[in-house]
Design a protein around this motif. Sequence first.
Motif, PDB file in Angstrom:
ATOM      1  N   THR A  62       0.838  -1.207   0.000  1.00 32.56           N
ATOM      2  CA  THR A  62       0.000   0.000   0.000  1.00 32.56           C
ATOM      3  C   THR A  62       0.865   1.246   0.000  1.00 32.56           C
ATOM      4  OG1 THR A  62      -1.804  -1.139   1.119  1.00 32.56           O
ATOM      5  CG2 THR A  62      -1.772   1.267   1.274  1.00 32.56           C
ATOM      6  N   ARG A  63       1.891   1.270   0.854  1.00 30.67           N
ATOM      7  CA  ARG A  63       2.792   2.427   0.925  1.00 30.67           C
ATOM      8  C   ARG A  63       3.519   2.636  -0.405  1.00 30.67           C
ATOM      9  NH1 ARG A  63       6.397   1.695   5.765  1.00 30.67           N
ATOM     10  NH2 ARG A  63       7.642   0.455   4.352  1.00 30.67           N
ATOM     11  N   ALA A  64       3.981   1.551  -1.014  1.00 36.29           N
ATOM     12  CA  ALA A  64       4.696   1.659  -2.285  1.00 36.29           C
ATOM     13  C   ALA A  64       3.781   2.170  -3.400  1.00 36.29           C
ATOM     14  CB  ALA A  64       5.293   0.306  -2.674  1.00 36.29           C
ATOM     15  N   LEU A  65       2.553   1.684  -3.441  1.00 36.71           N
ATOM     16  CA  LEU A  65       1.620   2.138  -4.479  1.00 36.71           C
ATOM     17  C   LEU A  65       1.215   3.591  -4.271  1.00 36.71           C
ATOM     18  CD1 LEU A  65      -0.584  -1.053  -4.858  1.00 36.71           C
ATOM     19  CD2 LEU A  65       1.082  -0.148  -6.492  1.00 36.71           C
ATOM     20  N   ALA A  66       1.033   3.987  -3.018  1.00 39.11           N
ATOM     21  CA  ALA A  66       0.706   5.393  -2.743  1.00 39.11           C
ATOM     22  C   ALA A  66       1.860   6.295  -3.165  1.00 39.11           C
ATOM     23  CB  ALA A  66       0.392   5.581  -1.265  1.00 39.11           C
ATOM     24  N   ARG A  67       3.088   5.856  -2.898  1.00 37.42           N
ATOM     25  CA  ARG A  67       4.261   6.633  -3.297  1.00 37.42           C
ATOM     26  C   ARG A  67       4.339   6.739  -4.820  1.00 37.42           C
ATOM     27  NH1 ARG A  67       8.397   3.900  -0.799  1.00 37.42           N
ATOM     28  NH2 ARG A  67       8.045   5.153   1.054  1.00 37.42           N
ATOM     29  N   ARG A 125       1.820   6.590  -6.928  1.00 38.73           N
ATOM     30  CA  ARG A 125       0.747   7.485  -7.360  1.00 38.73           C
ATOM     31  C   ARG A 125       1.165   8.948  -7.184  1.00 38.73           C
ATOM     32  NH1 ARG A 125      -5.061   6.419  -4.970  1.00 38.73           N
ATOM     33  NH2 ARG A 125      -3.867   6.675  -3.067  1.00 38.73           N
ATOM     34  N   ARG A 126       1.807   9.278  -6.047  1.00 42.25           N
ATOM     35  CA  ARG A 126       2.277  10.655  -5.823  1.00 42.25           C
ATOM     36  C   ARG A 126       3.360  11.033  -6.826  1.00 42.25           C
ATOM     37  NH1 ARG A 126       2.317   8.825  -0.448  1.00 42.25           N
ATOM     38  NH2 ARG A 126       4.599   8.791  -0.477  1.00 42.25           N
ATOM     39  N   ARG A 127       4.251  10.082  -7.149  1.00 40.86           N
ATOM     40  CA  ARG A 127       5.318  10.352  -8.109  1.00 40.86           C
ATOM     41  C   ARG A 127       4.736  10.667  -9.486  1.00 40.86           C
ATOM     42  NH1 ARG A 127       7.910   8.341 -12.158  1.00 40.86           N
ATOM     43  NH2 ARG A 127       6.726   6.407 -12.197  1.00 40.86           N
ATOM     44  N   ARG A 128       3.750   9.899  -9.896  1.00 40.20           N
ATOM     45  CA  ARG A 128       3.130  10.152 -11.208  1.00 40.20           C
ATOM     46  C   ARG A 128       2.393  11.486 -11.235  1.00 40.20           C
ATOM     47  NH1 ARG A 128       1.261   4.639 -14.136  1.00 40.20           N
ATOM     48  NH2 ARG A 128       3.191   3.490 -13.766  1.00 40.20           N
ATOM     49  N   ALA A 143       3.234  14.084  -9.502  1.00 32.30           N
ATOM     50  CA  ALA A 143       4.288  15.098  -9.567  1.00 32.30           C
ATOM     51  C   ALA A 143       4.831  15.222 -10.993  1.00 32.30           C
ATOM     52  CB  ALA A 143       5.411  14.757  -8.595  1.00 32.30           C
ATOM     53  N   GLU A 144       4.970  14.099 -11.690  1.00 35.15           N
ATOM     54  CA  GLU A 144       5.417  14.151 -13.087  1.00 35.15           C
ATOM     55  C   GLU A 144       4.426  14.921 -13.948  1.00 35.15           C
ATOM     56  OE1 GLU A 144       5.982  10.132 -14.410  1.00 35.15           O
ATOM     57  OE2 GLU A 144       8.101  10.134 -13.832  1.00 35.15           O
ATOM     58  N   ARG A 145       3.133  14.673 -13.733  1.00 31.37           N
ATOM     59  CA  ARG A 145       2.111  15.405 -14.501  1.00 31.37           C
ATOM     60  C   ARG A 145       2.188  16.896 -14.200  1.00 31.37           C
ATOM     61  NH1 ARG A 145      -0.928  10.848 -13.077  1.00 31.37           N
ATOM     62  NH2 ARG A 145      -1.881  11.965 -11.325  1.00 31.37           N
ATOM     63  N   ASP A 146       2.338  17.232 -12.921  1.00 28.75           N
ATOM     64  CA  ASP A 146       2.452  18.641 -12.540  1.00 28.75           C
ATOM     65  C   ASP A 146       3.681  19.276 -13.187  1.00 28.75           C
ATOM     66  OD1 ASP A 146       0.197  18.353 -11.000  1.00 28.75           O
ATOM     67  OD2 ASP A 146       1.272  18.312  -9.082  1.00 28.75           O
ATOM     68  N   ALA A 147       4.799  18.557 -13.170  1.00 28.63           N
ATOM     69  CA  ALA A 147       6.028  19.090 -13.755  1.00 28.63           C
ATOM     70  C   ALA A 147       5.850  19.331 -15.248  1.00 28.63           C
ATOM     71  CB  ALA A 147       7.195  18.133 -13.501  1.00 28.63           C
ATOM     72  N   ALA A 148       5.153  18.425 -15.929  1.00 29.11           N
ATOM     73  CA  ALA A 148       4.917  18.604 -17.365  1.00 29.11           C
ATOM     74  C   ALA A 148       4.051  19.838 -17.625  1.00 29.11           C
ATOM     75  CB  ALA A 148       4.260  17.356 -17.947  1.00 29.11           C
ATOM     76  N   ILE A 149       3.063  20.047 -16.780  1.00 29.63           N
ATOM     77  CA  ILE A 149       2.206  21.237 -16.919  1.00 29.63           C
ATOM     78  C   ILE A 149       3.034  22.499 -16.723  1.00 29.63           C
ATOM     79  CG2 ILE A 149       0.319  22.535 -15.850  1.00 29.63           C
ATOM     80  CD1 ILE A 149      -0.967  19.740 -15.241  1.00 29.63           C
ATOM     81  N   TYR A 150       3.845  22.530 -15.658  1.00 30.31           N
ATOM     82  CA  TYR A 150       4.672  23.706 -15.387  1.00 30.31           C
ATOM     83  C   TYR A 150       5.675  23.949 -16.507  1.00 30.31           C
ATOM     84  CZ  TYR A 150       2.801  23.501 -10.644  1.00 30.31           C
ATOM     85  OH  TYR A 150       1.982  23.482  -9.556  1.00 30.31           O
ATOM     86  N   ALA A 151       6.240  22.872 -17.052  1.00 27.51           N
ATOM     87  CA  ALA A 151       7.200  23.020 -18.150  1.00 27.51           C
ATOM     88  C   ALA A 151       6.520  23.600 -19.389  1.00 27.51           C
ATOM     89  CB  ALA A 151       7.839  21.673 -18.477  1.00 27.51           C
ATOM     90  N   ALA A 152       5.293  23.199 -19.626  1.00 27.82           N
ATOM     91  CA  ALA A 152       4.567  23.697 -20.792  1.00 27.82           C
ATOM     92  C   ALA A 152       4.186  25.166 -20.638  1.00 27.82           C
ATOM     93  CB  ALA A 152       3.311  22.853 -21.027  1.00 27.82           C
ATOM     94  N   PRO A 179      13.151  20.073   3.464  1.00 29.21           N
ATOM     95  CA  PRO A 179      13.338  18.611   3.521  1.00 29.21           C
ATOM     96  C   PRO A 179      12.049  17.901   3.164  1.00 29.21           C
ATOM     97  CG  PRO A 179      13.294  19.568   5.737  1.00 29.21           C
ATOM     98  CD  PRO A 179      13.228  20.712   4.761  1.00 29.21           C
ATOM     99  N   MET A 180      12.196  16.741   2.541  1.00 26.81           N
ATOM    100  CA  MET A 180      11.016  15.967   2.119  1.00 26.81           C
ATOM    101  C   MET A 180      10.819  14.771   3.014  1.00 26.81           C
ATOM    102  SD  MET A 180      11.236  15.954  -2.026  1.00 26.81           S
ATOM    103  CE  MET A 180       9.963  14.750  -2.084  1.00 26.81           C
ATOM    104  N   ASP A 181       9.574  14.484   3.338  1.00 33.07           N
ATOM    105  CA  ASP A 181       9.207  13.249   4.022  1.00 33.07           C
ATOM    106  C   ASP A 181       8.796  12.271   2.930  1.00 33.07           C
ATOM    107  OD1 ASP A 181       8.329  11.259   5.657  1.00 33.07           O
ATOM    108  OD2 ASP A 181       6.563  12.310   6.360  1.00 33.07           O
ATOM    109  N   VAL A 182       9.517  11.166   2.785  1.00 33.70           N
ATOM    110  CA  VAL A 182       9.268  10.255   1.674  1.00 33.70           C
ATOM    111  C   VAL A 182       8.099   9.316   1.895  1.00 33.70           C
ATOM    112  CG1 VAL A 182      11.606  10.334   0.784  1.00 33.70           C
ATOM    113  CG2 VAL A 182      11.003   8.630   2.515  1.00 33.70           C
ATOM    114  N   ASP A 183       7.551   9.296   3.075  1.00 34.02           N
ATOM    115  CA  ASP A 183       6.386   8.416   3.300  1.00 34.02           C
ATOM    116  C   ASP A 183       5.124   9.186   3.365  1.00 34.02           C
ATOM    117  OD1 ASP A 183       7.609   5.977   3.259  1.00 34.02           O
ATOM    118  OD2 ASP A 183       8.176   6.084   5.364  1.00 34.02           O
TER     119      ASP A 183
END
Length: 77
Positions: free
Chosen positions: A34-39, A41-44, A46-55, A73-77
């Motif tokens: 569950t933790r790995a899948l949630a992570r 989902r957040r990574r994807r 963030a990628e979508r957000d980054a693509a929007i900002y880049a555009a 600092p980032m909390d990875v969980d």
Amino acid sequence: MTVQIAVRLPDDLVEFLDHEIETGAASSRAAIVTRALARERRRRAAERDAAIYAALGDDEDLATFTRQAAAQPMDVD
């Protein structure tokens, strides 16, 4: 609501899961998955957000915000 599913994993990943439980790093295999899948989902997201900002191109307000956010600092969980 939760749904029980069956997955097949390679032996080395199951050993990793069990080691995490044995050492107290996780309470169950399901908790780790569950933790790995949630992570992921957040990574994807963030990628979508980054693509929007880049555009959008350069935006000084956004650049200031991202510099501030990158310094935190980032909390990875």
